[in-house]
Scaffold this active site. Structure first.
Site, PDB file in Angstrom:
ATOM      1  N   GLY A  59       4.960  -8.860   3.743  1.00  0.00           N
ATOM      2  CA  GLY A  59       3.576  -8.966   4.014  1.00  0.00           C
ATOM      3  C   GLY A  59       2.544  -9.337   2.861  1.00  0.00           C
ATOM      4  O   GLY A  59       1.637  -9.608   2.783  1.00  0.00           O
ATOM      5  N   GLU A  98      11.218  -8.504  -4.328  1.00  0.00           N
ATOM      6  CA  GLU A  98      11.844  -7.257  -3.894  1.00  0.00           C
ATOM      7  C   GLU A  98      13.131  -7.282  -3.628  1.00  0.00           C
ATOM      8  O   GLU A  98      14.013  -6.281  -3.721  1.00  0.00           O
ATOM      9  CB  GLU A  98      10.755  -7.258  -2.533  1.00  0.00           C
ATOM     10  N   ASP A 135      10.781   1.219  -1.245  1.00  0.00           N
ATOM     11  CA  ASP A 135       9.602   0.153  -0.927  1.00  0.00           C
ATOM     12  C   ASP A 135       9.270   0.386   0.630  1.00  0.00           C
ATOM     13  O   ASP A 135       9.958   1.156   1.279  1.00  0.00           O
ATOM     14  CB  ASP A 135      10.268  -1.064  -1.114  1.00  0.00           C
ATOM     15  N   SER A 148       0.687  -1.304   0.131  1.00  0.00           N
ATOM     16  CA  SER A 148       0.095  -0.100   0.037  1.00  0.00           C
ATOM     17  C   SER A 148       0.983   1.229  -0.019  1.00  0.00           C
ATOM     18  O   SER A 148       0.541   2.323  -0.748  1.00  0.00           O
ATOM     19  CB  SER A 148      -1.074  -0.140   1.161  1.00  0.00           C
TER      20      SER A 148
HETATM   21  C1  5RP Z   1       5.156  -6.810   0.385  1.00  0.00           C
HETATM   22  C2  5RP Z   1       5.950  -5.929   1.388  1.00  0.00           C
HETATM   23  C3  5RP Z   1       5.309  -4.432   1.816  1.00  0.00           C
HETATM   24  O1  5RP Z   1       6.479  -3.634   1.456  1.00  0.00           O
HETATM   25  C4  5RP Z   1       5.320  -4.569   3.265  1.00  0.00           C
HETATM   26  O2  5RP Z   1       4.179  -5.658   3.396  1.00  0.00           O
HETATM   27  C5  5RP Z   1       4.651  -3.218   3.517  1.00  0.00           C
HETATM   28  O3  5RP Z   1       3.314  -3.100   2.940  1.00  0.00           O
HETATM   29  P1  5RP Z   1       2.285  -1.879   3.170  1.00  0.00           P
HETATM   30  O4  5RP Z   1       3.145  -0.787   2.503  1.00  0.00           O
HETATM   31  O5  5RP Z   1       1.404  -2.321   2.614  1.00  0.00           O
HETATM   32  O6  5RP Z   1       2.289  -1.664   4.881  1.00  0.00           O
HETATM   33  O7  5RP Z   1       6.962  -6.364   1.874  1.00  0.00           O
HETATM   34  O8  5RP Z   1       5.588  -7.862   0.098  1.00  0.00           O
END
Ligand code: 5RP
Length: 227
Positions: free
Chosen positions: A100, A107, A85, A34
């Site tokens: 997550g 990544e 990221d 997000s």
């Molecule tokens: C996806 C990730 C995201 O960077 C991590 O989950 C954070 O997500 P968000 O910005 O929705 O809190 O590692 O694989």
């Protein structure tokens, strides 16, 4: 008294601040989730000033394209100044838990090609010790049971990630085991140990190569941590 900012507003604020790190005429690596989505929306405003973007997931590639941003294949890209990221957790030393959104492997790959990892996160992601957020591990499906046993021996409880009762599959066709209840006191060492388990594709610990900068969204503004 000012109304406290929502988590989305904090994510938006760091996404906006991250634009400063995008180098004109260059390629930018783009994360997933997000917060990364807010960044993509900001990146769209300066899309004519960059050569293109490398995406860390199919979802990110689709969002980039929907904004008319050129998506480049990593195999055609030898270097990029920054990878931007989010994170699920980050320490004051720049070690992170990611994955997550199940995109941890791509990544980590894209981040490995970038000179700098710029982490963008709302303030709730800053922790003293990693592990409150279940640690994602991407695993080859046929190795799921054996890997789960070996992971359990390291502490924590392995749980196969499910959505609507069926295993989540990554963009690479693998499954995710989330390690619940770990206290990761030495992330660099734990990353190496988990990576060495046969059948593990990637562990969502980004410690050996952590963040270089973290833009943290707080109600007092965007705080910059440099590691
Ligand atoms: C996806 C990730 C995201 O960077 C991590 O989950 C954070 O997500 P968000 O910005 O929705 O809190 O590692 O694989």
């Amino acid at each position: 008294m000012a109304t406290p900012m929502t988590q989305d507003e904090l994510k938006q604020a760091v996404a906006r601040a991250a634009i400063e790190y995008v180098v004109e005429g260059e390629i930018v690596g783009v994360g997933t989730g997000s917060t990364a989505n807010f960044f993509i929306d900001e990146l769209a405003k300066i899309k004519d000033k960059i050569k293109g973007a490398v995406a860390s997931s199919e979802a990110t590639a689709e969002r980039l394209r929907s904004h008319g941003i050129t998506v480049l294949d990593l195999n055609q890209v030898a270097s990029m100044p920054v990878y931007i990221d989010g994170a699920d957790e980050i320490t004051q030393f720049g070690a992170m838990i990611k994955g997550g959104g199940a995109a941890l492997t791509r990544e980590k790959i894209v981040a490995s090609v970038a000179d700098k990892f710029i982490c963008i996160a709302d303030g709730s992601k800053l922790v003293d010790v990693l592990g409150n957020f279940p640690l994602p591990v991407e695993v080859i499906p046929m190795a799921q049971a054996v890997v789960a046993r070996k992971l359990a021996a390291l502490g924590g409880e392995p749980r196969l990630r499910l959505k609507n009762g069926v295993p989540v599959h990554t963009d690479n066709g693998n499954v995710i085991i989330d390690m619940v209840g770990m206290q990761i006191l030495n992330p660099i060492e734990m990353e190496a140990i988990m990576n060495n388990i046969v059948g593990v594709v990637t562990v969502g610990l980004f410690a050996r190569q952590g963040a270089n900068v973290c833009l943290l969204g707080t109600s007092e503004g965007v705080k910059k941590l440099v590691f």
